[in-house]
Design a protein around this motif. Structure first.
Motif, PDB file in Angstrom:
ATOM      1  N   LEU A 238      25.339 -23.027  76.630  1.00 53.46           N
ATOM      2  CA  LEU A 238      25.032 -24.070  77.584  1.00 53.46           C
ATOM      3  C   LEU A 238      24.984 -25.459  76.937  1.00 53.46           C
ATOM      4  O   LEU A 238      24.951 -26.385  78.083  1.00 53.46           O
ATOM      5  N   LYS A 239      25.066 -25.842  75.923  1.00 50.46           N
ATOM      6  CA  LYS A 239      24.819 -27.024  75.216  1.00 50.46           C
ATOM      7  C   LYS A 239      25.962 -28.020  75.974  1.00 50.46           C
ATOM      8  O   LYS A 239      27.135 -27.577  76.016  1.00 50.46           O
ATOM      9  N   GLY A 240      25.669 -28.936  76.511  1.00 52.03           N
ATOM     10  CA  GLY A 240      26.491 -29.858  76.918  1.00 52.03           C
ATOM     11  C   GLY A 240      26.764 -29.320  78.388  1.00 52.03           C
ATOM     12  O   GLY A 240      27.408 -30.215  79.113  1.00 52.03           O
ATOM     13  N   ASN A 241      26.244 -28.533  78.927  1.00 55.76           N
ATOM     14  CA  ASN A 241      26.445 -28.001  80.412  1.00 55.76           C
ATOM     15  C   ASN A 241      25.362 -27.921  81.164  1.00 55.76           C
ATOM     16  O   ASN A 241      25.356 -27.167  82.294  1.00 55.76           O
ATOM     17  N   LEU A 242      23.875 -28.221  80.774  1.00 53.63           N
ATOM     18  CA  LEU A 242      22.829 -28.264  81.613  1.00 53.63           C
ATOM     19  C   LEU A 242      23.070 -29.255  82.706  1.00 53.63           C
ATOM     20  O   LEU A 242      23.762 -30.311  82.567  1.00 53.63           O
ATOM     21  N   GLY A 243      22.320 -29.054  83.611  1.00 53.91           N
ATOM     22  CA  GLY A 243      22.233 -29.894  84.771  1.00 53.91           C
ATOM     23  C   GLY A 243      23.484 -29.508  85.668  1.00 53.91           C
ATOM     24  O   GLY A 243      23.824 -30.287  86.453  1.00 53.91           O
ATOM     25  N   LYS A 244      23.725 -28.157  85.565  1.00 49.65           N
ATOM     26  CA  LYS A 244      25.077 -27.832  86.467  1.00 49.65           C
ATOM     27  C   LYS A 244      24.636 -26.360  87.077  1.00 49.65           C
ATOM     28  O   LYS A 244      23.569 -25.512  86.443  1.00 49.65           O
ATOM     29  N   GLU A 245      25.464 -25.991  88.067  1.00 50.46           N
ATOM     30  CA  GLU A 245      25.250 -24.644  88.485  1.00 50.46           C
ATOM     31  C   GLU A 245      26.072 -23.492  87.599  1.00 50.46           C
ATOM     32  O   GLU A 245      27.147 -23.673  87.414  1.00 50.46           O
ATOM     33  N   LEU A 246      25.234 -22.665  87.109  1.00 46.24           N
ATOM     34  CA  LEU A 246      25.773 -21.135  86.311  1.00 46.24           C
ATOM     35  C   LEU A 246      26.134 -20.210  87.507  1.00 46.24           C
ATOM     36  O   LEU A 246      25.205 -19.937  88.162  1.00 46.24           O
ATOM     37  N   ARG A 247      27.281 -19.600  87.219  1.00 44.25           N
ATOM     38  CA  ARG A 247      27.518 -18.449  87.783  1.00 44.25           C
ATOM     39  C   ARG A 247      28.155 -17.482  86.757  1.00 44.25           C
ATOM     40  O   ARG A 247      28.898 -17.973  85.701  1.00 44.25           O
ATOM     41  N   CYS A 248      28.039 -16.089  86.872  1.00 42.20           N
ATOM     42  CA  CYS A 248      28.701 -15.114  86.252  1.00 42.20           C
ATOM     43  C   CYS A 248      29.906 -14.691  87.179  1.00 42.20           C
ATOM     44  O   CYS A 248      29.778 -14.362  88.558  1.00 42.20           O
ATOM     45  N   ASN A 249      30.993 -14.336  86.474  1.00 42.96           N
ATOM     46  CA  ASN A 249      32.146 -13.723  87.131  1.00 42.96           C
ATOM     47  C   ASN A 249      32.353 -12.394  86.769  1.00 42.96           C
ATOM     48  O   ASN A 249      32.997 -12.433  85.450  1.00 42.96           O
ATOM     49  N   VAL A 250      32.780 -11.513  87.655  1.00 42.66           N
ATOM     50  CA  VAL A 250      33.237 -10.108  86.883  1.00 42.66           C
ATOM     51  C   VAL A 250      34.504  -9.538  87.541  1.00 42.66           C
ATOM     52  O   VAL A 250      34.657  -9.768  88.583  1.00 42.66           O
ATOM     53  N   THR A 251      35.264  -9.012  86.420  1.00 38.75           N
ATOM     54  CA  THR A 251      36.527  -8.376  87.100  1.00 38.75           C
ATOM     55  C   THR A 251      36.458  -7.057  86.492  1.00 38.75           C
ATOM     56  O   THR A 251      35.671  -6.782  85.402  1.00 38.75           O
ATOM     57  N   SER A 252      36.767  -6.056  87.305  1.00 36.72           N
ATOM     58  CA  SER A 252      36.629  -4.590  86.767  1.00 36.72           C
ATOM     59  C   SER A 252      38.174  -4.106  86.369  1.00 36.72           C
ATOM     60  O   SER A 252      38.924  -4.485  86.743  1.00 36.72           O
ATOM     61  N   ARG A 262      43.516  -5.328  86.697  1.00 36.76           N
ATOM     62  CA  ARG A 262      42.341  -5.682  86.989  1.00 36.76           C
ATOM     63  C   ARG A 262      42.039  -6.285  88.141  1.00 36.76           C
ATOM     64  O   ARG A 262      43.121  -6.847  88.793  1.00 36.76           O
ATOM     65  N   SER A 263      40.727  -6.005  88.705  1.00 38.36           N
ATOM     66  CA  SER A 263      40.451  -6.760  89.891  1.00 38.36           C
ATOM     67  C   SER A 263      40.335  -8.031  89.923  1.00 38.36           C
ATOM     68  O   SER A 263      40.562  -8.636  88.851  1.00 38.36           O
ATOM     69  N   ASP A 264      40.210  -8.677  91.172  1.00 37.71           N
ATOM     70  CA  ASP A 264      40.108 -10.185  91.361  1.00 37.71           C
ATOM     71  C   ASP A 264      38.727 -10.383  90.795  1.00 37.71           C
ATOM     72  O   ASP A 264      37.904  -9.282  90.478  1.00 37.71           O
ATOM     73  N   SER A 265      38.353 -11.388  90.685  1.00 39.69           N
ATOM     74  CA  SER A 265      37.075 -11.947  90.225  1.00 39.69           C
ATOM     75  C   SER A 265      36.033 -11.980  91.257  1.00 39.69           C
ATOM     76  O   SER A 265      36.257 -12.748  92.288  1.00 39.69           O
ATOM     77  N   PHE A 266      34.684 -11.512  90.810  1.00 36.79           N
ATOM     78  CA  PHE A 266      33.777 -11.581  91.991  1.00 36.79           C
ATOM     79  C   PHE A 266      32.689 -12.462  91.331  1.00 36.79           C
ATOM     80  O   PHE A 266      32.029 -12.265  90.111  1.00 36.79           O
ATOM     81  N   SER A 267      32.310 -13.528  92.146  1.00 41.85           N
ATOM     82  CA  SER A 267      31.522 -14.474  91.632  1.00 41.85           C
ATOM     83  C   SER A 267      30.055 -14.058  92.161  1.00 41.85           C
ATOM     84  O   SER A 267      29.620 -13.568  93.184  1.00 41.85           O
ATOM     85  N   SER A 268      28.902 -14.292  91.230  1.00 44.38           N
ATOM     86  CA  SER A 268      27.427 -14.068  91.357  1.00 44.38           C
ATOM     87  C   SER A 268      26.984 -15.260  92.102  1.00 44.38           C
ATOM     88  O   SER A 268      27.613 -16.228  92.456  1.00 44.38           O
ATOM     89  N   ASN A 269      25.756 -15.177  92.663  1.00 48.58           N
ATOM     90  CA  ASN A 269      24.905 -16.119  93.231  1.00 48.58           C
ATOM     91  C   ASN A 269      24.802 -17.296  92.158  1.00 48.58           C
ATOM     92  O   ASN A 269      25.072 -17.066  90.850  1.00 48.58           O
TER      93      ASN A 269
END
Length: 1026
Positions: A238-252, A262-269
């Motif tokens: 995350l160096k250089g990317n702090l102060g932002k909203e982080l999400r993980c995105n999953v495709t199956s 593969r599936s569409d990407s599903f984003s986390s909280n």
């Protein structure tokens, strides 16, 4: 030719026909069927990226022509066509694409519509579609049954999955610290365990943008297979990317089919990763309380320590654009682990600086410096988001008293006179959180109206007193600055100007007192009458919350005269108003000090966080008064012994034991209440008024304030002084100084007269008055006196070559080594100035023959300039021991190194044994005993419970039956800290396990288990005689 034209027209028509190949685009998406309802985890269709143009749906699907409700056709707001499809003969027809926006409450199912076109191409329809304005909205097509997202169009009842079906969104949890002290973010995929042939690709986004590996510039991703369901992101990524909203995105995907299917990407909280400052916007006003700003890291701060509480991240403010506008409780902070909240956090306070300037409201940014000096690379060069601070300007109050004395209040600016003699409340804040009070003492000035001769002011635990009241007739007094509470000042500063006539008390709240001192020569020019002008500036905190002789400060001059009895007096009843603010004898702060209260002590400092510099000091405490002298001499806190401590062993307050002559007041105060014009010397009222006008017009700042009402408001008071004093000169300088003080206060409020030096507001030299009006012996330029030929000093008051004149040495020149170290002599002397040539000459003398005889060479040393009338001279060690001995010194003073004053005698002796006169004649004190070479007072007790009783024997101990056992607990000498006031050392010192009796009997100790004995025994330690 006609045939050629027809062929060309036909070719052109075919080229423009939307039915022709190449004139329309294909939309292939089976989930646009009106029968398909998306699930919660499905990616909703949206045609906001669809370019306006002609389109054909796959499988020649047609848009439905009846209402389609929400959450059909793979979208939230499906679009259906209003109207029937055309025949081929109809050509291109216009229709509306409708959408149900209001759900079940919609009456038309066409709450929103777009204009479209449609043409029958025989075997299919072609549609001219518009781009939709928002998501998720899409056009419907067909009504076939289709498989869920991730499947295929229905083939019988078989809908095979192309990839594993996710039924819920992935979950991004709070970051965690590994056993190896690494920080990582866990992303959990909610999918059943034990399923064959499943895989998941986890990627990351920050503020919606794909997180890239800074080394490869490829997306940071993790592939999970088998029963792995959690992916971890190393926080260093995350160096250089702090102060932002982080999400993980999953495709199956099914590993057997490859990752291309593969599936569409599903984003986390989302998880905001960085250091959050709350609130992001604050507003503070100059009269209000401070606001708290919280700094909190949402990421653990890694370090190698085993204990989280030892890990910290340094944060530093970059500075304010206008640092004089706001004060902060700090400029450097450490984010540390808080066991109570489990967070890494800190906080600071913001306060609108009481700047005493009408500079309007301001909005500015509090910015932070990038993080450079932390070892973990994640934080490198990270800059915390700034916050916005708004400051609201508030008015400050101004009150003056001058002459004998004449007042101009906070709101009531016309002259009103206070002719009472005694101690009075000048100004008191009703703010319970900030105890603040100023009291004055008035004293008879010659044979006319009283003058202010002393002031004592308190804020919190800080108390400052300036006293120049005469205690005995014919004895010249110099202004004495003292800090009577006994402790070091907690944020208050006291300074004087170079002339030694002006003293400044600056309190942490911004409240400020300017005390002008002078000696009036009186009606006949040969008196020495102490006169004091007091100028008070009140901070905005006290607006609507003040009382006293300065008035009820609330912006309304109609209710200023609210008395100490709560009654509202008319301006014609100022006499009764002033009497209501008198303090009973012995009850003012000149006698009784408030107790030290720990909760009033400053809990933190305020800082001025400047660009490139940080100034943290308790002196500021949220106030910057531009009128505060920058080049004045700070009066140190060495006078910190309790003022009324009879046993404080210090060279300060040598006059504390001098008795006040009770006859002096009666003799001096013969005010002629019926004084009138013409005066005894023939001065008429018109002559007095003319003289006052001319005098005020010669004030340093008259040219800057001649258009105001200040002169008119002050004339009556000046004329009144001439009537009672029968002198045009007695109070002339006092009134001129008061005019300048009031004028200056008004000018200093105007930002045009304020300059900024290193971010601090400083009053422009163009509005500075000169000290003492240059004593009428010079010209004033920019606050500096340029003396006429033959005069020197900062106020041109001393003639060149004038020989200093010593009036006296404080304490009448007598010093008791039982009570003082006797290493300083406070010399009251005239015609001295502060200079590098200020020198004291001390010559030892022998007193053994009953008169002083020079016994050694003179010693010269640098004198300390205390005021225009006082120099403190160092005294060599006398070697006088407790016993029948005394030593003398002849003291003289020079300001120029050439012209010395006359010599004055300073005598050091044991006050128990010796009784000395100012002339140097010393004899044994008849009320003492001289036993075994040591002096004792009457009542002093030996270890064998015998006492000194000079009536029985002056050379041996005596047995007295009246001595009670209580003395077993009370030490011979007292001077220990009192239990009821830790700043006072007047109480008995206990021995043999005894306990102090307390405030009722401070000079006795008793059995700790039987304090009822306190006060039942005679006082064995009467005050010594001199």
């Amino acid at each position: 030719m006609m045939v050629l034209l027809l062929l060309c027209s036909l070719a052109l028509a075919l080229a423009q026909d939307p039915c022709s190949r190449g004139n329309h685009n294909l939309i292939s998406e089976p989930h646009r069927s009106s029968q398909f309802q998306p699930e919660v985890t499905d990616h909703l269709l949206c045609d906001n990226g669809l370019t306006a143009g002609w389109y054909v749906f796959d499988n020649n699907d047609e848009m439905p022509t009846s209402c389609v409700t929400q959450y059909h056709c793979g979208t939230h707001f499906p679009l259906w066509m209003q109207g029937s499809h055309p025949s081929q003969a109809d050509g291109i027809v216009h229709r509306k694409a409708c959408s149900n926006i209001y759900g079940s409450s919609s009456h038309t199912c066409c709450d929103f519509s777009l204009d479209i076109q449609v043409k029958n191409c025989g075997s299919f329809y072609v549609y001219y579609l518009q781009t939709v304005p928002a998501c998720a909205m899409a056009y419907c097509a067909g009504n076939k049954k289709v498989c869920d997202v991730g499947g295929q169009p229905a083939s019988g009842r078989n809908c095979p999955d192309l990839y594993p079906k996710l039924t819920s969104m992935p979950v991004l949890s709070k970051p965690e610290v590994t056993p190896t002290k690494e920080v990582r973010f866990p992303c959990r995929v909610d999918y059943p365990l034990g399923q064959p042939d499943v895989g998941f690709i986890v990627t990351w986004t920050v503020d919606g943008k794909e997180l890239l590996n800074q080394a490869t510039h490829q997306p940071v991703q993790t592939i999970l297979t088998g029963d792995s369901r959690t992916a971890y992101l190393d926080a260093t990524k995350l160096k250089g990317n702090l102060g932002k909203e982080l999400r993980c995105n999953v495709t199956s995907f099914h590993p057997s089919l490859g990752k291309s299917i593969r599936s569409d990407s599903f984003s986390s909280n989302g998880y905001w990763a960085g250091i959050r400052v709350t609130p992001s916007k604050i507003n503070v006003d100059e009269g209000g309380p401070e606001q708290t700003v919280k700094i909190e890291s949402t990421i653990p701060i890694p370090c190698k320590s085993l204990f989280a509480t030892e890990c910290k991240l340094p944060i530093q403010l970059a500075g304010l654009r206008n640092p004089a506008d706001a004060s902060l409780s700090g400029c450097h902070f450490d984010l540390k682990f808080d066991n109570a909240t489990g967070l890494y956090s800190t906080s600071f306070k913001v306060k609108a600086t009481r700047d005493f300037i009408k500079d309007h409201n301001h909005v500015q940014e509090i910015a932070f410096k990038p993080v450079f000096d932390f070892t973990h690379p994640m934080w490198s060069n990270y800059t915390v988001n700034p916050i916005m601070i708004g400051t609201t300007d508030k008015e400050h109050g101004h009150c003056t008293l001058s002459g004998d004395p004449h007042f101009h209040g906070f709101d009531y600016k016309k002259n009103y006179n206070v002719y009472e003699v005694g101690d009075m409340v000048l100004y008191k804040s009703k703010n319970q959180k900030r105890p603040f009070e100023v009291q004055i003492r008035t004293w008879p000035c010659g044979s006319y109206n009283p003058c202010a001769c002393a002031v004592v002011a308190r804020e919190g635990n800080d108390i400052v007193e300036i006293d120049m009241c005469e205690k005995r007739a014919g004895v010249v007094e110099a202004p004495k600055v003292s800090y009577p509470s006994g402790h070091h000042l907690e944020g208050t500063t006291v300074s004087r100007d170079k002339s030694g006539k002006y003293f400044y008390i600056n309190f942490p709240s911004g409240a400020r007192l300017k005390v002008s001192t002078l000696i009036s020569k009186g009606r006949h020019g040969h008196e020495h009458l102490p006169v004091m002008n007091v100028d008070v500036q009140g901070p905005p905190d006290d607006f609507g919350s003040s009382e006293g002789l300065c008035g009820n400060w609330n912006g309304d001059d109609g209710d200023d005269f609210i008395g100490g009895d709560g009654l509202l007096y008319k301006p014609s009843s100022v006499s009764n108003f002033s009497k209501s603010w008198m303090i009973p004898t012995g009850s003012s702060m000149f006698y009784q000090l408030p107790k030290y209260e720990q909760h009033l002590a400053p809990k933190f400092e305020y800082c001025s966080c400047k660009q490139g510099a940080v100034d943290c000091t308790k002196v500021g405490k949220g106030a910057i008064n531009p009128s505060k002298p920058k080049d004045g001499t700070v009066i140190s806190g060495k006078n910190t012994h309790p003022r009324r401590s009879a046993r404080a062993y210090t060279d300060h307050y040598p006059d504390r034991d001098l008795p006040v002559d009770p006859k002096m007041t009666t003799r001096r105060f013969r005010r002629n209440a019926a004084a009138s014009f013409p005066t005894p010397s023939g001065i008429t009222e018109q002559q007095a008024r003319t003289s006052c006008t001319h005098s005020l017009m010669k004030s340093s700042l008259y040219s800057r304030c001649h258009r105001t009402t200040i002169l008119t408001d002050m004339l009556d008071g000046c004329v009144e002084d001439i009537k009672f004093s029968d002198s045009k000169e007695a109070f002339e300088l006092a009134h001129m100084d008061a005019f300048d003080s009031i004028c200056y206060n008004e000018l200093a409020k105007d930002p045009i007269n304020i300059q900024y030096t290193n971010g601090d507001p400083v009053v422009s030299s163009s509005i500075l008055s000169c000290p003492n009006q240059c004593s009428h012996n010079g010209n004033c330029t920019g606050g500096t006196c340029h003396c006429n030929h033959g005069f020197v000093s900062s106020d041109c008051s001393v003639k060149v070559g004038a020989v200093p004149t010593i009036y006296r040495i404080r304490g009448d020149g007598l010093c008791d080594i039982r009570r003082r170290p006797c290493r300083q002599a406070s010399v009251i002397v005239d015609n001295v100035i502060e200079s590098t040539h200020l020198v004291c000459k001390v010559t030892p003398v022998d007193l053994s023959d009953g008169f002083p005889v020079v016994s050694g060479p003179a010693v010269t040393s640098r004198g300390e300039f205390l005021s225009f009338l006082e120099v403190q001279c160092p005294i060599p060690e006398s070697h006088v021991m407790k016993g029948l001995s005394a030593a003398g010194f002849k003291v003289s003073v020079t300001s120029d190194g050439q012209h010395y004053s006359q010599e004055s005698l300073f005598i050091v002796a044991d006050g128990y044994c010796m009784k000395c006169t100012a002339a140097g004649v010393c004899t044994q004190n008849p009320d003492s005993c001289f036993i075994d070479g040591v002096c004792y007072r009457r009542g002093d007790q030996s270890s064998t419970e015998q006492v000194c009783d000079p009536s029985l024997s002056r050379n041996d101990w005596s047995v007295v039956k009246t001595v009670k056992e209580i003395d077993h607990y009370t030490a011979t000498f007292s001077g220990c800290r009192c239990p009821y006031n830790i700043n006072v050392y007047d109480c008995a010192c206990c021995q043999n396990g005894g306990c102090q009796c307390g405030e009722i009997q401070p000079n006795q100790c008793t059995d700790c288990n039987n304090k009822a004995l306190c006060g039942t025994n005679p006082g064995l330690f009467p005050p010594p005689t001199y």
